[in-house]
Design a protein around this motif. Structure first.
Motif: not given
Length: 93
Positions: A45-50
């Motif tokens: 989720a962090d990667k996709m948010r970034e």
């Protein structure tokens, strides 16, 4: 179309998100530690948010939900219309 679906499936397949159990030998069990219960990090989720992709996912889910809701409403209206017609026929006969 099939190639696109296959590419999406391979890109987001579950083994990519699974725990690394490659170090286990046959018959061994994965040891669950306290860190596994307290882990608050969601790397995916962090990667996709970034990358801004999380908004695409949320958008697609929203569009699908709106489509299903609109379809359910249209089916309900058609069914109500048919029910009224059947009720009128029963009353008139």
């Amino acid at each position: 179309m099939k190639k696109v679906i296959l590419a999406l499936f391979l890109a987001f397949s579950m083994p990519a998100f699974a725990q690394d159990i490659s170090e286990l030998k046959t018959g061994e069990k994965y040891e669950i530690k306290d860190d596994d219960y307290t882990n608050k990090d969601v790397d995916m989720a962090d990667k996709m948010r970034e990358n801004g992709k999380i908004y695409v996912v949320v958008g697609v889910i929203t569009i699908i939900f709106i489509g299903i809701t609109a379809y359910a409403i249209s089916i309900d209206r058609k069914l109500s219309k048919i029910e009224k017609e059947v009720f009128k026929e029963k009353v008139n006969s």
